[in-house]
Design a protein around this motif. Structure first.
Motif, PDB file in Angstrom:
ATOM      1  N   PHE A 199       0.688  -1.153   0.006  1.00 56.52           N
ATOM      2  CA  PHE A 199       0.125  -0.016  -0.047  1.00 56.52           C
ATOM      3  C   PHE A 199       0.830   1.302   0.125  1.00 56.52           C
ATOM      4  CE2 PHE A 199      -2.915  -3.086   1.766  1.00 56.52           C
ATOM      5  CZ  PHE A 199      -4.237  -2.825   0.930  1.00 56.52           C
ATOM      6  N   LYS A 200       2.154   1.147   0.019  1.00 50.93           N
ATOM      7  CA  LYS A 200       3.221   2.274  -0.213  1.00 50.93           C
ATOM      8  C   LYS A 200       2.777   3.076  -1.178  1.00 50.93           C
ATOM      9  CE  LYS A 200       6.379   0.536   3.594  1.00 50.93           C
ATOM     10  NZ  LYS A 200       7.578   0.217   3.837  1.00 50.93           N
ATOM     11  N   GLU A 201       2.588   2.480  -2.252  1.00 50.28           N
ATOM     12  CA  GLU A 201       2.687   3.075  -3.580  1.00 50.28           C
ATOM     13  C   GLU A 201       1.163   3.634  -3.980  1.00 50.28           C
ATOM     14  OE1 GLU A 201       5.101   1.348  -6.766  1.00 50.28           O
ATOM     15  OE2 GLU A 201       5.248  -0.339  -5.631  1.00 50.28           O
ATOM     16  N   TYR A 202       0.348   3.464  -3.168  1.00 50.43           N
ATOM     17  CA  TYR A 202      -1.015   3.845  -3.339  1.00 50.43           C
ATOM     18  C   TYR A 202      -1.662   5.001  -2.545  1.00 50.43           C
ATOM     19  CZ  TYR A 202      -0.912  -0.383  -5.875  1.00 50.43           C
ATOM     20  OH  TYR A 202      -0.643  -1.681  -6.926  1.00 50.43           O
ATOM     21  N   HIS A 203      -2.784   5.539  -2.812  1.00 54.45           N
ATOM     22  CA  HIS A 203      -3.419   6.480  -1.945  1.00 54.45           C
ATOM     23  C   HIS A 203      -3.683   6.093  -0.626  1.00 54.45           C
ATOM     24  CE1 HIS A 203      -6.371   9.742  -0.745  1.00 54.45           C
ATOM     25  NE2 HIS A 203      -5.804  10.450  -1.579  1.00 54.45           N
TER      26      HIS A 203
END
Length: 209
Positions: A107-111
């Protein structure tokens, strides 16, 4: 033509239409998200599918089997207990997910809102699974077919309108794509649950053994 074959044909037609709409949805996403964005979108989908599988609790199969095999007089008590257990497990699953999902590296690359959208998906899938299982058991496949069509049709229309009306950066475009996916599930849940409540009130009024 009996109800089984009629329901099967309706599901086949709905599946064909849904897959055609899915093709159009993917065309819109590919054009808006680009190669890198589609890669991110496809990377998060297995997590979405995992949440869907767990949140359904195998309810459609279990409920449809019970409803199909048992007398109608027994349906009300079974459904009432199923709803209570589902509420309990949904609350537990949502609490566990609220703790675990934020820690996952994916989830680090997502909103930041995406993980909360997945948590919101849990009750949507769980309660729509109850309705879906009941209608499968009473062989009212028309409602299942309509729900499958509504999901893809709503997703296509929302994506087309939003992406052609506004401009987004990649992170927000991904959020919109996933929010639309979950929003279409919410629409399906609203339709199935509304139809289920009507049937639930009818079987509630039946004599019980």
């Amino acid at each position: 033509m009996n109800s089984f074959y009629r329901g099967t044909i309706m599901l086949i037609i709905a599946a064909f239409i849904s897959e055609s709409l899915e093709f159009l949805v993917n065309m819109i996403l590919a054009r808006e998200l680009g190669e890198h964005g589609m890669g991110l979108y496809m990377s998060i989908l297995p997590v979405v599918f995992l949440v869907v599988i767990i949140a359904s609790f195998e309810l459609p199969i279990s409920i449809s089997k019970f409803v199909a095999e048992k007398k109608p007089e027994l349906h009300y008590n079974m459904l009432k207990h199923t709803i209570r257990l589902t509420i309990f497990f949904v609350i537990c699953f949502m609490l566990i997910s609220a703790v675990i999902l934020p820690t996952l590296p994916i989830f680090k690359e997502y909103h930041p809102l995406i993980k909360w959208l997945l948590i919101l998906l849990i009750p949507i899938i769980a309660f729509s699974s109850i309705a879906r299982g009941y209608f499968m058991g009473v062989q009212q496949m028309g409602k299942i077919a309509i729900s499958n069509f509504l999901r893809k049709c709503a997703q296509l229309l929302i994506l087309f309108f939003v992406y052609h009306t506004f401009e987004f950066d990649l992170e927000m475009a991904l959020l919109i794509a996933l929010a639309t996916l979950i929003g279409s599930e919410l629409l399906v849940c609203a339709y199935l649950v509304a139809a289920f409540i009507i049937h639930f009130q009818l079987i509630k009024s039946r004599p019980k053994t």
